[in-house]
Design a protein around this motif. Structure first.
Motif, PDB file in Angstrom:
ATOM      1  N   UNK A  66     -53.714  -0.474 -19.804  1.00 27.05           N
ATOM      2  CA  UNK A  66     -53.609   1.236 -20.260  1.00 27.05           C
ATOM      3  C   UNK A  66     -53.019   2.467 -19.681  1.00 27.05           C
ATOM      4  N   UNK A  67     -52.283   2.314 -18.127  1.00 32.46           N
ATOM      5  CA  UNK A  67     -51.361   2.838 -17.518  1.00 32.46           C
ATOM      6  C   UNK A  67     -51.037   2.322 -16.904  1.00 32.46           C
ATOM      7  N   UNK A  68     -49.684   1.851 -15.949  1.00 32.93           N
ATOM      8  CA  UNK A  68     -48.982   1.911 -15.364  1.00 32.93           C
ATOM      9  C   UNK A  68     -49.246   1.816 -13.140  1.00 32.93           C
ATOM     10  N   UNK A  69     -50.373   1.570 -12.920  1.00 40.75           N
ATOM     11  CA  UNK A  69     -49.611   2.306 -11.591  1.00 40.75           C
ATOM     12  C   UNK A  69     -47.624   1.342 -10.994  1.00 40.75           C
ATOM     13  N   UNK A  70     -46.891   2.705 -11.385  1.00 39.05           N
ATOM     14  CA  UNK A  70     -45.893   2.802 -11.274  1.00 39.05           C
ATOM     15  C   UNK A  70     -45.618   1.709  -9.256  1.00 39.05           C
ATOM     16  N   UNK A  71     -45.078   1.166  -8.410  1.00 37.05           N
ATOM     17  CA  UNK A  71     -44.514   1.838  -6.878  1.00 37.05           C
ATOM     18  C   UNK A  71     -43.066   1.025  -7.182  1.00 37.05           C
ATOM     19  N   UNK A  72     -42.315   0.547  -8.546  1.00 35.79           N
ATOM     20  CA  UNK A  72     -40.861  -0.529  -8.184  1.00 35.79           C
ATOM     21  C   UNK A  72     -39.557   0.278  -8.000  1.00 35.79           C
ATOM     22  N   UNK A  73     -39.471  -0.079  -7.245  1.00 34.61           N
ATOM     23  CA  UNK A  73     -38.215   0.162  -6.286  1.00 34.61           C
ATOM     24  C   UNK A  73     -36.781  -0.096  -7.274  1.00 34.61           C
ATOM     25  N   UNK A  74     -36.844  -1.144  -7.982  1.00 33.88           N
ATOM     26  CA  UNK A  74     -35.680  -2.066  -8.125  1.00 33.88           C
ATOM     27  C   UNK A  74     -34.776  -1.979  -7.491  1.00 33.88           C
ATOM     28  N   UNK A  75     -33.608  -3.440  -8.179  1.00 33.45           N
ATOM     29  CA  UNK A  75     -32.473  -4.007  -7.138  1.00 33.45           C
ATOM     30  C   UNK A  75     -31.454  -3.439  -7.202  1.00 33.45           C
ATOM     31  N   UNK A  76     -31.445  -3.000  -8.082  1.00 35.00           N
ATOM     32  CA  UNK A  76     -29.437  -2.367  -8.241  1.00 35.00           C
ATOM     33  C   UNK A  76     -29.140  -1.748  -8.746  1.00 35.00           C
ATOM     34  N   UNK A  77     -28.079  -0.336  -8.261  1.00 39.51           N
ATOM     35  CA  UNK A  77     -27.924   0.735  -8.684  1.00 39.51           C
ATOM     36  C   UNK A  77     -28.262   2.188  -8.600  1.00 39.51           C
ATOM     37  N   UNK A  78     -27.534   3.203  -8.958  1.00 34.54           N
ATOM     38  CA  UNK A  78     -28.089   4.275  -8.890  1.00 34.54           C
ATOM     39  C   UNK A  78     -29.892   4.936  -9.274  1.00 34.54           C
ATOM     40  N   UNK A  93     -46.252   3.400 -22.752  1.00 27.66           N
ATOM     41  CA  UNK A  93     -47.690   2.846 -22.226  1.00 27.66           C
ATOM     42  C   UNK A  93     -47.521   4.257 -21.129  1.00 27.66           C
ATOM     43  N   UNK A  94     -48.794   4.784 -20.789  1.00 32.43           N
ATOM     44  CA  UNK A  94     -48.213   5.983 -19.613  1.00 32.43           C
ATOM     45  C   UNK A  94     -47.646   4.948 -18.675  1.00 32.43           C
ATOM     46  N   UNK A  95     -47.622   5.908 -17.073  1.00 32.35           N
ATOM     47  CA  UNK A  95     -47.571   5.017 -15.834  1.00 32.35           C
ATOM     48  C   UNK A  95     -47.781   6.173 -15.029  1.00 32.35           C
ATOM     49  N   UNK A  96     -47.781   6.094 -14.208  1.00 31.30           N
ATOM     50  CA  UNK A  96     -48.023   6.925 -12.849  1.00 31.30           C
ATOM     51  C   UNK A  96     -46.555   7.763 -11.984  1.00 31.30           C
ATOM     52  N   UNK A 328     -51.997  13.587 -17.775  1.00 32.64           N
ATOM     53  CA  UNK A 328     -50.614  13.895 -18.409  1.00 32.64           C
ATOM     54  C   UNK A 328     -51.069  13.359 -19.686  1.00 32.64           C
ATOM     55  N   UNK A 329     -52.679  12.805 -20.081  1.00 33.72           N
ATOM     56  CA  UNK A 329     -52.287  11.955 -21.177  1.00 33.72           C
ATOM     57  C   UNK A 329     -53.394  12.368 -22.273  1.00 33.72           C
ATOM     58  N   UNK A 330     -53.894  12.932 -23.329  1.00 31.30           N
ATOM     59  CA  UNK A 330     -55.633  12.925 -23.358  1.00 31.30           C
ATOM     60  C   UNK A 330     -56.124  12.530 -23.994  1.00 31.30           C
ATOM     61  N   UNK A 331     -55.593  11.090 -24.142  1.00 35.43           N
ATOM     62  CA  UNK A 331     -56.260   9.848 -24.881  1.00 35.43           C
ATOM     63  C   UNK A 331     -56.519   9.310 -23.310  1.00 35.43           C
ATOM     64  N   UNK A 332     -56.165   9.119 -23.004  1.00 35.60           N
ATOM     65  CA  UNK A 332     -56.335   8.611 -20.752  1.00 35.60           C
ATOM     66  C   UNK A 332     -57.708   9.215 -21.019  1.00 35.60           C
ATOM     67  N   UNK A 333     -57.402  10.461 -20.935  1.00 35.29           N
ATOM     68  CA  UNK A 333     -58.375  11.599 -20.261  1.00 35.29           C
ATOM     69  C   UNK A 333     -59.779  11.694 -20.580  1.00 35.29           C
TER      70      UNK A 333
END
Length: 342
Positions: A66-78, A93-96, A328-333
Motif C-alpha cells: 500500500x505504501x513503501x517506507x523508503x530509506x534506499x540510498x542507491x549505489x552510484x551517481x548523483x 505506489x505511495x512512499x515516505x 499525502x494520499x487521500x485513499x490511504x488516509x
C-alpha cells in the motif's frame, strides 16, 4: 496496511566499486531494517522487505504494498537516492520521504546551496571543481583561507577527513586532485566556518516541526577546530560529545530552527530530514547541507538521539514518518482511519 521497506545494505555494496575505505558508509545494516520493520508491525502493519532498486523492480508487482517506507540510498551517481522513488512513481505506489527531484537536488551539495542562497538563507561561499584540468585555475582564484573541501555528491562524512580543512593553495591543489581521483565526482570547495556545529532533525511536510537540535562537540580539540570527519564518526565515543539539547541561548536556538525549517521548505523536503548547521565568525547559523534520508538506526543515529531527548520512543518516530506520508494520499488516509477505528 501493507508497508514495504526499500533499502540498500552495506553487505551488498559491489566490491568493484569500493574505491575508498568509506565507500559503503551511507548504506544500512539488516539490524536497522529489522528495527524499522518491527516498529511498523507493532503498529498493526504487515511489512514486506523489498530491498534495493533492482530487487524492487523484480518484486513490486507481486508484492503490491500500500505504501513503501523508503530509506534506499542507491549505489552510484548523483541521482542514486532518486532511483527507488522514481520506480515507485512509475508504478503509482505511495512512499515516505522526499520525491526524486528533491533527493537528487539535496545530494548535489552545490545545487542545494544554490537554491539555499537564492532563498536568502545563510550558507558558506563555495566553488565546484569538476575536472582535474580545473585544478590549475585554483591558483587564479581569490580564495580566503582556511577553506573546507569534500566530495560534492556524498553524505555521512564520506570523503571528509581530519585534513579536509585546508590552509594554503598548494595543499588545496593536492587534496582536490586526490578527491577527484578517489571519489570520481566533482569536489566542493567551501568557506570554512569557525563556530560550533549543530544538526537539526525535522518531521512533517506541510507544517514541518523541529524534532530536536544536537550540538556536535569535540572532546579532544578546541571548538574552533572540530572536523566532523569519517575518522571521528567511526570513533565517536572517544572523539565527540552529542549535546541534545545543546546549552545555547533561546535566541540562538530560534535562529538555528529558522535556518533548518527554511532550508527544509526551500528544498521542498517531505516527512523527515536532518539539516547540518554551523556558526560563522559572527555567530550566525549557516546551512551546510541537508540529508532527506537520515539514518534511523536505534541507539545510534542522530534522529534516534533527538527523539529520545524529547521522550519519543523509536516506534513513535518511525510511525510519525509513515503517518506524515499517508497524509499525502487521500485513499490511504481514509483506509488508515478505518483501521484505527476497527
Amino acid at each position: 496496511m501493507t508497508v514495504g521497506i526499500s533499502f540498500d545494505l552495506k553487505k551488498n555494496y559491489p566490491n568493484e566499486m569500493k574505491y575508498s575505505v568509506d565507500a559503503d558508509c551511507e548504506l544500512d545494516s539488516m539490524d536497522t531494517i529489522d528495527a524499522i520493520a518491527s516498529a511498523l508491525e507493532r503498529n498493526g502493519n504487515r511489512v514486506i522487505k523489498l530491498g534495493n532498486a533492482r530487487e524492487l523492480i523484480k518484486s513490486i508487482e507481486k508484492a503490491k504494498p500500500d505504501i513503501v517506507f523508503n530509506i534506499s540510498e542507491g549505489i552510484s551517481g548523483r541521482s542514486r537516492e532518486a532511483h527507488v522513488p522514481a520506480i515507485l512513481e512509475a508504478y503509482q505506489i505511495p512512499y515516505t520521504g522526499s520525491d526524486p527531484l528533491t533527493l537528487s537536488l539535496c545530494l548535489d551539495k552545490s545545487m542545494a546551496k544554490k537554491v539555499i542562497g537564492y532563498s536568502n538563507i545563510p550558507t558558506p561561499d563555495f566553488r565546484k571543481i569538476e575536472e582535474a584540468e580545473e585544478i590549475q585555475k585554483l591558483y587564479e582564484m581569490e580564495i580566503d583561507f582556511p577553506i573546507f573541501i569534500k566530495p560534492c555528491y556524498e553524505g555521512s562524512s564520506k570523503g571528509i577527513r581530519l585534513d579536509s580543512k585546508i590552509k594554503n593553495i598548494s595543499t588545496l591543489k593536492k587534496k582536490t586532485f586526490k578527491l577527484l581521483a578517489t571519489y570520481r565526482q566533482p569536489v566542493l570547495i567551501e568557506e570554512y566556518l569557525p563556530g560550533s556545529e549543530y544538526t537539526v532533525g525535522i518531521l512533517g511536510t506541510k507544517e514541518p516541526e523541529v524534532l530536536g537540535i544536537m550540538e556536535v562537540k569535540s572532546v579532544a580539540q578546541s571548538e574552533k577546530e572540530l572536523i566532523y570527519s569519517y575518522e571521528v564518526k567511526k570513533d565517536w565515543e572517544n572523539c565527540v560529545q552529542y549535546l541534545c539539547p545543546p546549552p545555547i541561548s533561546p535566541q540562538l536556538e530560534s535562529a538555528i530552527k529558522k535556518v533548518a525549517i527554511d532550508s527544509f521548505k526551500a528544498l521542498e523536503c517531505r516527512d523527515v530530514a536532518r539539516v547540518d548547521i554551523r556558526l560563522d565568525k559572527d555567530g550566525t547559523p549557516n546551512f551546510l547541507e541537508i540529508n532527506p534520508l537520515p539514518g534511523l538506526m536505534p541507539g545510534y543515529s542522530d534522529l534516534y538521539i533527538m527523539a529520545k531527548s524529547v521522550g519519543m520512543e523509536y516506534d513513535v518516530l518511525i510511525n510519525k514518518i509513515l503517518f506524515s506520508a499517508i497524509e499525502r494520499y487521500p485513499h490511504l488516509r481514509i483506509n488508515h482511519c478505518k483501521s484505527l477505528m476497527a
